[in-house]
Design a protein around this motif. Structure first.
Motif, PDB file in Angstrom:
ATOM      1  N   ALA A 172      -2.230 -95.267  70.622  1.00 13.72           N
ATOM      2  CA  ALA A 172      -1.742 -94.037  69.991  1.00 13.72           C
ATOM      3  C   ALA A 172      -2.832 -92.956  69.945  1.00 13.72           C
ATOM      4  O   ALA A 172      -2.582 -91.815  70.358  1.00 13.72           O
ATOM      5  CB  ALA A 172      -1.207 -94.341  68.589  1.00 13.72           C
ATOM      6  N   PRO A 173      -4.054 -93.281  69.478  1.00 16.30           N
ATOM      7  CA  PRO A 173      -5.113 -92.264  69.542  1.00 16.30           C
ATOM      8  C   PRO A 173      -5.425 -91.835  70.976  1.00 16.30           C
ATOM      9  O   PRO A 173      -5.635 -90.645  71.243  1.00 16.30           O
ATOM     10  CB  PRO A 173      -6.313 -92.964  68.897  1.00 16.30           C
ATOM     11  CG  PRO A 173      -5.727 -94.002  68.026  1.00 16.30           C
ATOM     12  CD  PRO A 173      -4.497 -94.467  68.741  1.00 16.30           C
ATOM     13  N   PHE A 174      -5.453 -92.795  71.891  1.00 14.61           N
ATOM     14  CA  PHE A 174      -5.743 -92.493  73.287  1.00 14.61           C
ATOM     15  C   PHE A 174      -4.762 -91.460  73.838  1.00 14.61           C
ATOM     16  O   PHE A 174      -5.155 -90.464  74.447  1.00 14.61           O
ATOM     17  CB  PHE A 174      -5.688 -93.785  74.109  1.00 14.61           C
ATOM     18  CG  PHE A 174      -5.974 -93.602  75.578  1.00 14.61           C
ATOM     19  CD1 PHE A 174      -7.259 -93.691  76.062  1.00 14.61           C
ATOM     20  CD2 PHE A 174      -4.949 -93.355  76.476  1.00 14.61           C
ATOM     21  CE1 PHE A 174      -7.529 -93.529  77.418  1.00 14.61           C
ATOM     22  CE2 PHE A 174      -5.198 -93.180  77.829  1.00 14.61           C
ATOM     23  CZ  PHE A 174      -6.505 -93.279  78.298  1.00 14.61           C
ATOM     24  N   ASN A 175      -3.479 -91.695  73.621  1.00 13.30           N
ATOM     25  CA  ASN A 175      -2.454 -90.794  74.153  1.00 13.30           C
ATOM     26  C   ASN A 175      -2.546 -89.391  73.550  1.00 13.30           C
ATOM     27  O   ASN A 175      -2.311 -88.398  74.236  1.00 13.30           O
ATOM     28  CB  ASN A 175      -1.063 -91.382  73.887  1.00 13.30           C
ATOM     29  CG  ASN A 175      -0.771 -92.586  74.752  1.00 13.30           C
ATOM     30  OD1 ASN A 175      -1.345 -92.733  75.822  1.00 13.30           O
ATOM     31  ND2 ASN A 175       0.106 -93.459  74.274  1.00 13.30           N
ATOM     32  N   LYS A 176      -2.905 -89.325  72.282  1.00 13.92           N
ATOM     33  CA  LYS A 176      -2.984 -88.024  71.616  1.00 13.92           C
ATOM     34  C   LYS A 176      -4.264 -87.282  72.012  1.00 13.92           C
ATOM     35  O   LYS A 176      -4.230 -86.082  72.289  1.00 13.92           O
ATOM     36  CB  LYS A 176      -2.932 -88.222  70.096  1.00 13.92           C
ATOM     37  CG  LYS A 176      -2.642 -86.952  69.332  1.00 13.92           C
ATOM     38  CD  LYS A 176      -2.239 -87.257  67.910  1.00 13.92           C
ATOM     39  CE  LYS A 176      -1.824 -85.977  67.179  1.00 13.92           C
ATOM     40  NZ  LYS A 176      -1.379 -86.249  65.793  1.00 13.92           N
ATOM     41  N   ILE A 177      -5.393 -88.001  72.034  1.00 14.60           N
ATOM     42  CA  ILE A 177      -6.675 -87.368  72.357  1.00 14.60           C
ATOM     43  C   ILE A 177      -6.723 -86.942  73.820  1.00 14.60           C
ATOM     44  O   ILE A 177      -7.276 -85.895  74.159  1.00 14.60           O
ATOM     45  CB  ILE A 177      -7.836 -88.327  72.011  1.00 14.60           C
ATOM     46  CG1 ILE A 177      -7.929 -88.495  70.491  1.00 14.60           C
ATOM     47  CG2 ILE A 177      -9.162 -87.828  72.587  1.00 14.60           C
ATOM     48  CD1 ILE A 177      -8.815 -89.636  70.053  1.00 14.60           C
ATOM     49  N   GLU A 256      -7.299 -90.131  62.293  1.00 16.81           N
ATOM     50  CA  GLU A 256      -6.855 -90.405  60.932  1.00 16.81           C
ATOM     51  C   GLU A 256      -5.453 -89.850  60.663  1.00 16.81           C
ATOM     52  O   GLU A 256      -4.719 -90.386  59.842  1.00 16.81           O
ATOM     53  CB  GLU A 256      -7.865 -89.867  59.913  1.00 16.81           C
ATOM     54  CG  GLU A 256      -9.174 -90.663  59.944  1.00 16.81           C
ATOM     55  CD  GLU A 256     -10.164 -90.241  58.874  1.00 16.81           C
ATOM     56  OE1 GLU A 256      -9.982 -89.141  58.288  1.00 16.81           O
ATOM     57  OE2 GLU A 256     -11.129 -90.998  58.629  1.00 16.81           O
ATOM     58  N   SER A 257      -5.076 -88.796  61.406  1.00 19.04           N
ATOM     59  CA  SER A 257      -3.718 -88.250  61.209  1.00 19.04           C
ATOM     60  C   SER A 257      -2.650 -89.237  61.665  1.00 19.04           C
ATOM     61  O   SER A 257      -1.508 -89.166  61.229  1.00 19.04           O
ATOM     62  CB  SER A 257      -3.577 -86.942  61.995  1.00 19.04           C
ATOM     63  OG  SER A 257      -3.514 -87.185  63.405  1.00 19.04           O
ATOM     64  N   ILE A 258      -3.023 -90.169  62.533  1.00 19.07           N
ATOM     65  CA  ILE A 258      -2.082 -91.167  63.043  1.00 19.07           C
ATOM     66  C   ILE A 258      -1.881 -92.299  62.042  1.00 19.07           C
ATOM     67  O   ILE A 258      -0.769 -92.812  61.873  1.00 19.07           O
ATOM     68  CB  ILE A 258      -2.590 -91.738  64.377  1.00 19.07           C
ATOM     69  CG1 ILE A 258      -2.632 -90.641  65.439  1.00 19.07           C
ATOM     70  CG2 ILE A 258      -1.726 -92.904  64.849  1.00 19.07           C
ATOM     71  CD1 ILE A 258      -3.333 -91.041  66.711  1.00 19.07           C
ATOM     72  N   TYR A 259      -2.975 -92.684  61.359  1.00 22.10           N
ATOM     73  CA  TYR A 259      -2.921 -93.895  60.526  1.00 22.10           C
ATOM     74  C   TYR A 259      -2.889 -93.641  59.034  1.00 22.10           C
ATOM     75  O   TYR A 259      -2.569 -94.553  58.267  1.00 22.10           O
ATOM     76  CB  TYR A 259      -4.129 -94.780  60.869  1.00 22.10           C
ATOM     77  CG  TYR A 259      -4.118 -95.279  62.287  1.00 22.10           C
ATOM     78  CD1 TYR A 259      -3.265 -96.313  62.665  1.00 22.10           C
ATOM     79  CD2 TYR A 259      -4.938 -94.717  63.241  1.00 22.10           C
ATOM     80  CE1 TYR A 259      -3.250 -96.774  63.973  1.00 22.10           C
ATOM     81  CE2 TYR A 259      -4.925 -95.174  64.561  1.00 22.10           C
ATOM     82  CZ  TYR A 259      -4.083 -96.195  64.917  1.00 22.10           C
ATOM     83  OH  TYR A 259      -4.058 -96.642  66.205  1.00 22.10           O
TER      84      TYR A 259
END
Length: 260
Positions: A172-177, A256-259
């Motif tokens: 999830a972080p990978f896809n967003k970043i 942090e916005s993801i989790y």
């Protein structure tokens, strides 16, 4: 207090010797490979041999010190000094003859890393830092890049060995970043990524579930090169971020916005 300068000189010598052995063994391609926590969490006989070589040197020159190594039990001698060893960071790469792997050795005084050395055998680059004395690549001062915005940054990351079953798989972080940056790199060695940040080749780095031996030496190198390191826990799993103050803050905000 021991002489950190003397300790750094010895540590660089140990790392060079271990790295030379690793390169020679890799050419033969006949070493034994086993698994640890998962099928993708590998250990080779070269990992074990490398750690044995480093431990033997520590026990010779600093017999009263504690030793924490990736491949063996913690040696607690009730000392204020603890050596933190990742004898072959990038084992999956090494097992496939992919030439990105490192020898990483750090020294802590109480809870703080005060000296760190990372050697990249295939590039013949040795990095060293003493707390408060700057970071060096083969004797030359290094500094982090001056990038302050993710949209112009080259960023590195990695994925946990238990990504198949874990709540935190970094996807999830990978896809967003990925959509916010200039480019992404995945070397397979946190130590390699951290010296790349320290030397300005990579602008920032993040990864979940790193162990202390993965980042101890690299964390000091980044800090001494002018960078910032941020550590926290999300979903009960450790998160490590390194880079300039601005890039570390941007990465932290996205993740942090993801989790949270």
């Amino acid at each position: 207090m021991i002489s950190l300068v003397d300790a750094a000189v010895l540590t660089k010598e140990w790392a060079l010797n271990v790295g030379k052995m690793q390169k020679e063994k890799l050419k033969k391609e006949s070493f034994k490979i086993d698994t640890k926590s998962t099928l993708t969490d590998l250990v080779t006989e070269i990992d074990l041999l490398s750690e044995d070589m480093i431990r033997a040197k520590i026990e010779k020159y600093y017999p009263e010190h504690n030793i924490m190594g990736e491949e063996s039990d913690y040696s607690d001698k009730n000392s204020k000094y603890t050596w933190v060893i990742d004898p072959l960071d990038g084992t999956n790469n090494y097992a496939s003859s992919y030439p990105i792997y490192c020898v990483s050795i750090a020294l802590k005084y109480e809870s703080e890393v005060v000296m760190g050395v990372i050697y990249i055998p295939e590039l013949d680059e040795i990095y060293s830092a003493i707390k408060g004395k700057g970071a060096y690549k083969s004797g030359t001062v290094i500094n982090i890049s001056q990038k302050t915005a993710l949209n112009s940054a080259l960023v590195a990351t990695g994925f946990p060995y238990d990504k198949k079953d874990s709540k935190i798989d970094n996807l999830a972080p990978f896809n967003k970043i990925l959509k916010e940056i200039r480019g992404i790199r995945r070397s397979g060695s946190a130590a390699f990524d951290l010296v790349a940040v320290a030397g300005g080749r990579i602008d920032a780095f993040w990864e979940f579930k790193l162990k202390e031996w993965d980042y101890a030496a690299g964390e000091l190198l980044v800090k001494e090169a002018g960078g910032e390191v941020y550590q926290t826990e999300l979903e009960d799993e450790p998160l490590f971020i390194a880079g300039s103050r601005e890039l570390a803050a941007e990465l932290r905000e996205i993740i942090e916005s993801i989790y949270l």
